[in-house]
Each structure stands twice: as structure tokens, then as C-alpha cells.
Scaffold this motif. Structure first.
Motif, PDB file in Angstrom:
ATOM      1  N   GLY A  68       0.853  -1.183   0.000  1.00 26.28           N
ATOM      2  CA  GLY A  68       0.000   0.000   0.000  1.00 26.28           C
ATOM      3  C   GLY A  68       0.887   1.230   0.000  1.00 26.28           C
ATOM      4  N   LYS A  69       1.105   1.803   1.200  1.00 28.91           N
ATOM      5  CA  LYS A  69       1.970   2.979   1.328  1.00 28.91           C
ATOM      6  C   LYS A  69       3.438   2.599   1.561  1.00 28.91           C
ATOM      7  CE  LYS A  69      -1.259   6.194   1.162  1.00 28.91           C
ATOM      8  NZ  LYS A  69      -1.299   7.201   0.097  1.00 28.91           N
ATOM      9  N   GLY A  70       3.702   1.310   1.794  1.00 25.03           N
ATOM     10  CA  GLY A  70       5.085   0.904   2.067  1.00 25.03           C
ATOM     11  C   GLY A  70       5.604   1.448   3.388  1.00 25.03           C
ATOM     12  N   SER A  71       4.682   1.688   4.333  1.00 26.49           N
ATOM     13  CA  SER A  71       5.069   2.325   5.595  1.00 26.49           C
ATOM     14  C   SER A  71       5.482   1.332   6.670  1.00 26.49           C
ATOM     15  CB  SER A  71       3.914   3.180   6.125  1.00 26.49           C
ATOM     16  OG  SER A  71       2.774   2.374   6.374  1.00 26.49           O
ATOM     17  N   ASN A  72       5.341   0.058   6.404  1.00 28.74           N
ATOM     18  CA  ASN A  72       5.740  -0.969   7.370  1.00 28.74           C
ATOM     19  C   ASN A  72       6.608  -2.012   6.667  1.00 28.74           C
ATOM     20  OD1 ASN A  72       5.623  -2.109  10.025  1.00 28.74           O
ATOM     21  ND2 ASN A  72       4.258  -3.690   9.227  1.00 28.74           N
ATOM     22  N   LEU A  73       7.493  -1.505   5.803  1.00 29.53           N
ATOM     23  CA  LEU A  73       8.219  -2.393   4.894  1.00 29.53           C
ATOM     24  C   LEU A  73       9.679  -1.975   4.778  1.00 29.53           C
ATOM     25  CD1 LEU A  73       8.261  -4.621   2.676  1.00 29.53           C
ATOM     26  CD2 LEU A  73       7.498  -2.864   1.066  1.00 29.53           C
ATOM     27  N   SER A 227       7.149   1.700  14.570  1.00 31.33           N
ATOM     28  CA  SER A 227       7.717   0.796  15.582  1.00 31.33           C
ATOM     29  C   SER A 227       8.384  -0.384  14.880  1.00 31.33           C
ATOM     30  CB  SER A 227       6.619   0.288  16.523  1.00 31.33           C
ATOM     31  OG  SER A 227       6.041   1.351  17.240  1.00 31.33           O
ATOM     32  N   THR A 228       9.653  -0.562  15.165  1.00 25.49           N
ATOM     33  CA  THR A 228      10.420  -1.604  14.464  1.00 25.49           C
ATOM     34  C   THR A 228      10.081  -3.003  14.975  1.00 25.49           C
ATOM     35  OG1 THR A 228      12.228  -0.009  14.239  1.00 25.49           O
ATOM     36  CG2 THR A 228      12.746  -2.327  13.806  1.00 25.49           C
ATOM     37  N   PHE A 229       9.812  -3.119  16.279  1.00 20.40           N
ATOM     38  CA  PHE A 229       9.612  -4.430  16.890  1.00 20.40           C
ATOM     39  C   PHE A 229       8.200  -4.583  17.455  1.00 20.40           C
ATOM     40  CE2 PHE A 229      14.086  -3.264  17.354  1.00 20.40           C
ATOM     41  CZ  PHE A 229      14.710  -4.338  16.727  1.00 20.40           C
ATOM     42  N   LYS A 230       7.716  -5.809  17.428  1.00 22.87           N
ATOM     43  CA  LYS A 230       6.449  -6.122  18.077  1.00 22.87           C
ATOM     44  C   LYS A 230       6.627  -6.036  19.597  1.00 22.87           C
ATOM     45  CE  LYS A 230       4.820  -9.362  14.530  1.00 22.87           C
ATOM     46  NZ  LYS A 230       4.459 -10.772  14.246  1.00 22.87           N
ATOM     47  N   ARG A 231       5.532  -5.832  20.289  1.00 18.05           N
ATOM     48  CA  ARG A 231       5.566  -5.787  21.751  1.00 18.05           C
ATOM     49  C   ARG A 231       5.683  -7.206  22.284  1.00 18.05           C
ATOM     50  NH1 ARG A 231       0.798  -3.584  22.659  1.00 18.05           N
ATOM     51  NH2 ARG A 231      -0.233  -5.520  23.223  1.00 18.05           N
ATOM     52  N   PRO A 232       6.806  -7.543  22.937  1.00 16.18           N
ATOM     53  CA  PRO A 232       6.932  -8.893  23.497  1.00 16.18           C
ATOM     54  C   PRO A 232       6.023  -9.047  24.714  1.00 16.18           C
ATOM     55  CG  PRO A 232       8.835  -7.570  24.073  1.00 16.18           C
ATOM     56  CD  PRO A 232       7.985  -6.709  23.187  1.00 16.18           C
ATOM     57  N   GLU A 233       5.522 -10.235  24.892  1.00 18.05           N
ATOM     58  CA  GLU A 233       4.575 -10.476  25.978  1.00 18.05           C
ATOM     59  C   GLU A 233       5.180 -10.104  27.332  1.00 18.05           C
ATOM     60  OE1 GLU A 233       1.661 -14.065  27.658  1.00 18.05           O
ATOM     61  OE2 GLU A 233       2.874 -14.364  25.854  1.00 18.05           O
ATOM     62  N   GLY A 234       4.464  -9.248  28.035  1.00 15.81           N
ATOM     63  CA  GLY A 234       4.915  -8.857  29.365  1.00 15.81           C
ATOM     64  C   GLY A 234       5.944  -7.745  29.385  1.00 15.81           C
ATOM     65  N   SER A 261      13.195   4.896  21.516  1.00 16.94           N
ATOM     66  CA  SER A 261      14.070   3.751  21.238  1.00 16.94           C
ATOM     67  C   SER A 261      13.367   2.596  20.538  1.00 16.94           C
ATOM     68  CB  SER A 261      14.712   3.255  22.538  1.00 16.94           C
ATOM     69  OG  SER A 261      13.735   2.991  23.512  1.00 16.94           O
ATOM     70  N   GLY A 262      12.049   2.666  20.397  1.00 24.02           N
ATOM     71  CA  GLY A 262      11.341   1.634  19.644  1.00 24.02           C
ATOM     72  C   GLY A 262      11.408   1.840  18.142  1.00 24.02           C
ATOM     73  N   PHE A 263      11.962   2.988  17.718  1.00 19.64           N
ATOM     74  CA  PHE A 263      12.071   3.320  16.295  1.00 19.64           C
ATOM     75  C   PHE A 263      13.518   3.201  15.844  1.00 19.64           C
ATOM     76  CE2 PHE A 263       8.028   4.933  17.247  1.00 19.64           C
ATOM     77  CZ  PHE A 263       7.377   5.410  16.121  1.00 19.64           C
ATOM     78  N   ILE A 264      13.741   2.522  14.747  1.00 21.80           N
ATOM     79  CA  ILE A 264      15.012   2.624  14.034  1.00 21.80           C
ATOM     80  C   ILE A 264      14.780   3.562  12.864  1.00 21.80           C
ATOM     81  CG2 ILE A 264      16.640   1.390  12.548  1.00 21.80           C
ATOM     82  CD1 ILE A 264      16.508  -0.942  14.483  1.00 21.80           C
ATOM     83  N   ILE A 265      15.653   4.556  12.718  1.00 24.30           N
ATOM     84  CA  ILE A 265      15.455   5.594  11.719  1.00 24.30           C
ATOM     85  C   ILE A 265      16.586   5.617  10.698  1.00 24.30           C
ATOM     86  CG2 ILE A 265      14.099   7.047  13.276  1.00 24.30           C
ATOM     87  CD1 ILE A 265      16.646   8.728  13.744  1.00 24.30           C
ATOM     88  N   THR A 296      10.462  -8.575  14.653  1.00 23.41           N
ATOM     89  CA  THR A 296      10.217  -7.329  13.925  1.00 23.41           C
ATOM     90  C   THR A 296       8.741  -7.185  13.574  1.00 23.41           C
ATOM     91  OG1 THR A 296      10.784  -8.409  11.835  1.00 23.41           O
ATOM     92  CG2 THR A 296      12.524  -7.163  12.945  1.00 23.41           C
ATOM     93  N   GLU A 297       8.240  -5.977  13.755  1.00 21.43           N
ATOM     94  CA  GLU A 297       6.902  -5.650  13.278  1.00 21.43           C
ATOM     95  C   GLU A 297       6.956  -5.285  11.798  1.00 21.43           C
ATOM     96  OE1 GLU A 297       3.765  -2.129  14.302  1.00 21.43           O
ATOM     97  OE2 GLU A 297       4.334  -3.459  15.947  1.00 21.43           O
ATOM     98  N   VAL A 298       8.073  -4.668  11.395  1.00 21.12           N
ATOM     99  CA  VAL A 298       8.266  -4.295   9.997  1.00 21.12           C
ATOM    100  C   VAL A 298       8.485  -5.545   9.150  1.00 21.12           C
ATOM    101  CG1 VAL A 298      10.737  -3.946  10.363  1.00 21.12           C
ATOM    102  CG2 VAL A 298       9.629  -2.848   8.428  1.00 21.12           C
ATOM    103  N   LYS A 299       7.885  -5.566   7.954  1.00 16.43           N
ATOM    104  CA  LYS A 299       8.087  -6.676   7.026  1.00 16.43           C
ATOM    105  C   LYS A 299       9.416  -6.482   6.293  1.00 16.43           C
ATOM    106  CE  LYS A 299       4.157  -5.792   5.044  1.00 16.43           C
ATOM    107  NZ  LYS A 299       2.997  -5.813   4.123  1.00 16.43           N
ATOM    108  N   ILE A 300      10.114  -7.576   6.048  1.00 12.56           N
ATOM    109  CA  ILE A 300      11.416  -7.514   5.382  1.00 12.56           C
ATOM    110  C   ILE A 300      11.354  -8.363   4.113  1.00 12.56           C
ATOM    111  CG2 ILE A 300      13.887  -7.979   5.598  1.00 12.56           C
ATOM    112  CD1 ILE A 300      13.452  -7.706   8.693  1.00 12.56           C
ATOM    113  N   TRP A 301      11.548  -7.713   2.970  1.00 13.67           N
ATOM    114  CA  TRP A 301      11.436  -8.392   1.679  1.00 13.67           C
ATOM    115  C   TRP A 301      12.727  -8.221   0.880  1.00 13.67           C
ATOM    116  CZ3 TRP A 301       6.107  -6.230  -0.454  1.00 13.67           C
ATOM    117  CH2 TRP A 301       5.060  -6.762   0.298  1.00 13.67           C
ATOM    118  N   GLY A 302      12.883  -9.080  -0.121  1.00 16.02           N
ATOM    119  CA  GLY A 302      13.926  -8.882  -1.123  1.00 16.02           C
ATOM    120  C   GLY A 302      15.206  -9.626  -0.861  1.00 16.02           C
ATOM    121  N   GLU A 303      16.205  -9.287  -1.675  1.00 11.00           N
ATOM    122  CA  GLU A 303      17.499  -9.949  -1.648  1.00 11.00           C
ATOM    123  C   GLU A 303      18.592  -8.986  -1.227  1.00 11.00           C
ATOM    124  OE1 GLU A 303      18.183 -11.440  -5.554  1.00 11.00           O
ATOM    125  OE2 GLU A 303      16.664 -13.008  -5.407  1.00 11.00           O
TER     126      GLU A 303
END
Length: 311
Positions: A68-73, A227-234, A261-265, A296-303
């Protein structure tokens, strides 16, 4: 590109030539502003074109990817082999009573502004999420105590047989950053939200308040994927990363944000490899110190670039 001549000709029969790009840099289509070339990138204009392009890819045994917008990729530096289908031209938004139906490529911002204009409340939380509503539905996006599952009524998708299918809220199996859409690899065509009548001034005040919080706490001035990472349980990923003294840590021009610190920029000219190496470093140190594995919450594609060159 010789191997794609046939498929490009077939795609050109279902959408105009202007909608087809060859060797298109994905850095132009992601909020991270990194990523090598996609072999083919196509921007269909309606659901029928999307169905036809997916069918062509399947018949020719060519991999395809929906964005879509490529905002989580995050797309690796070597780019994507296959066809990227970008749904940005499916962006119509319609209102009927208390319901908003938006095509998958419509931005969350535009949807929330339509809701504000019509005096409909419930989706204020999404005002500052920088993505499309199709992606938000697929991953049950959320922020500030709100999630798409709270307002989603149904979703029109293309199933694995290439047919249009309407999924009810229960059938969507919405959970934290997951849904039946992701589990089954469906393609979102449109999303229907069920909202409630509200006072425009109150709705706007809520949106303004959330926007200020985002602007104050998040590094919106830099390219990122949220947010780069998912929230780990607890736990909270950002707290774990901060407690490892990783705030401000850099690899090349990729940095753990000093603001959040949850963002990688992408500070300036980061490569996808810089970002991936920094993600790995953060994951390693958090696991070593706290025994928590960050996903990671962000999707990682490609080579990777070297693999692409060797090919």
C-alpha cells in the motif's frame, strides 16, 4: 529482464502501460527510503485489474508482492525479484450512514479526515498512523489504546482462488498485529468501518491531542517504518532497548532513535543492510541481557545486494 517480457505484455493487456515500471527502486515506495529495484512494479486502477495481474503472476509462476503505502516495509538493497503490485490507485472512500467503506490504498489519514468531516467517532487513534487502510486491516494496526478490530466491520478480499470474498469481523480473526488476511495471504480490496456519531469538535480535539503526542515522542522528522519491533509479551520493546543503553546506537546512517528507542530511523543515507545489521544488534543485546527475543513488526522483503549481483 528478458524473462519478464511475456508477463509484462500480459499485464499491459489489463492495465495501461503508464502503470507498469521496470527496475523501479523500492526506496521510492517505502517510508524507510531504502530498497533496491523491483523487477516489475505495477499500479492497478481497480479490483478487476488486481485480480487479473495476480492471475497472470500465478499462471507464469512469478512471485508477486502487495504493498500500500510501504510504511511498514523494509526492502533489502538487492531489490525484489518478481512483481510488486502497489494498490495506491485504489483509494476511493465512501460514507453511508455511520459506515465508511474505503478501498485498500486509501491512507488512514484520509479515512480519519472523512470521519471527522462526517462527525463519526471511533477511528481517531489512526489519524497519525502513516499507512494505508488495507495494510492496517491486515495487521490490525493500532495506537494509543485503539486498534482496527474496534471499528472493522468487514473486509473485501481476493482469496487464494482469485475470487472476491467478504470477510466479517469474526472471520478476520483479528489479534495483535495479525489477521486471517495475513495468515492466508489474501489481498485486501476494501475495508468497511462501523463508527458512531460524535461531536466534530470533540473528535478533532482528540486527533489534535494524539498528533501532538506523536510529534513530541516519535522521530517523525526521519524516515522510518514506525515501531520496528512487536511488543513482546509482558514487556515493552522500547523499554528493553533503552535499558540496554542502545538509544542513539548507529550502524552507518541507521540509528536507534534518541527520541523513541522503539524506532530505528534512517538518519540520512542508510542502506537496508545498515538497518538490518542494527536490528540484529538490538535483538542480540536484548536477548543476552533479558532473555527476550524481539520480533520485527516491519516486514522484510527482497534480496541482499551481493546475492543479487552474483545472480
Amino acid at each position: 529482464m528478458m524473462q519478464y517480457e511475456k508477463i509484462i505484455k500480459q499485464i499491459n493487456k489489463v492495465t495501461s502501460k503508464e502503470n507498469i515500471k521496470i527496475n523501479e527502486l523500492m526506496e521510492n515506495h517505502t517510508s524507510f527510503k531504502v530498497g533496491g529495484p523491483a523487477d516489475v512494479l505495477v499500479t492497478p486502477e481497480n479490483a478487476m485489474e488486481v485480480q487479473s495481474i495476480i492471475k497472470i503472476c500465478k499462471e507464469n509462476k512469478v512471485d508477486y508482492y502487495l504493498i500500500g503505502k510501504g510504511s511498514n516495509l523494509l526492502v533489502r538493497d538487492g531489490g525484489i525479484r518478481g512483481v510488486v503490485i502497489k494498490l495506491c490507485k485504489l483509494n476511493k472512500i465512501e460514507v453511508e450512514g455511520n459506515k465508511i467503506t474505503a478501498q485498500s490504498g486509501a491512507s488512514l489519514y484520509d479515512v480519519t479526515m472523512v470521519a471527522l468531516d462526517k462527525g463519526l467517532k471511533g477511528v481517531e487513534f489512526a489519524n497519525g498512523i502513516p499507512g494505508s487502510i488495507g495494510g492496517a486491516a491486515a495487521m490490525n494496526a493500532g495506537a494509543y489504546n485503539g486498534e482496527m478490530c474496534m471499528v472493522l466491520e468487514s473486509t473485501l478480499v481476493i482469496d487464494n482462488n482469485g475470487e472476491l470474498l467478504t470477510l466479517t469481523k469474526d472471520e478476520l480473526e483479528l489479534s495483535y498485529r495479525s489477521s486471517a488476511i495475513l495468515k492466508h495471504g489474501y489481498t485486501v480490496i476494501s475495508v468497511t468501518l462501523a463508527l458512531e456519531p460524535g461531536d466534530r469538535a470533540v473528535i478533532k480535539a482528540r486527533m489534535d491531542d494524539l498528533w501532538k503526542k506523536r510529534n513530541d515522542k516519535q522521530p517523525l522528522e526521519y524516515p522510518s517504518a514506525g515501531s520496528t519491533f512487536k511488543r513482546p509479551e509482558g514487556h515493552y520493546a522500547s523499554v528493553l532497548i533503552q535499558d540496554c543503553n542502545l538509544k542513539g546506537t548507529s550502524v552507518g546512517d541507521a540509528q536507534v532513535s534518541e527520541k523513541h528507542s522503539g524506532f530505528i530511523i534512517n538518519k540520512k543515507n542508510a542502506s537496508a543492510k545498515d538497518i538490518l545489521d542494527l536490528i540484529s544488534l538490538v535483538q542480540q543485546q536484548v536477548e543476552e541481557k533479558y532473555g527476550v527475543q524481539l520480533s520485527t513488526e516491519v516486514k522484510i522483503w527482497g534480496e541482499d545486494l551481493l546475492l543479487a549481483k552474483e545472480a
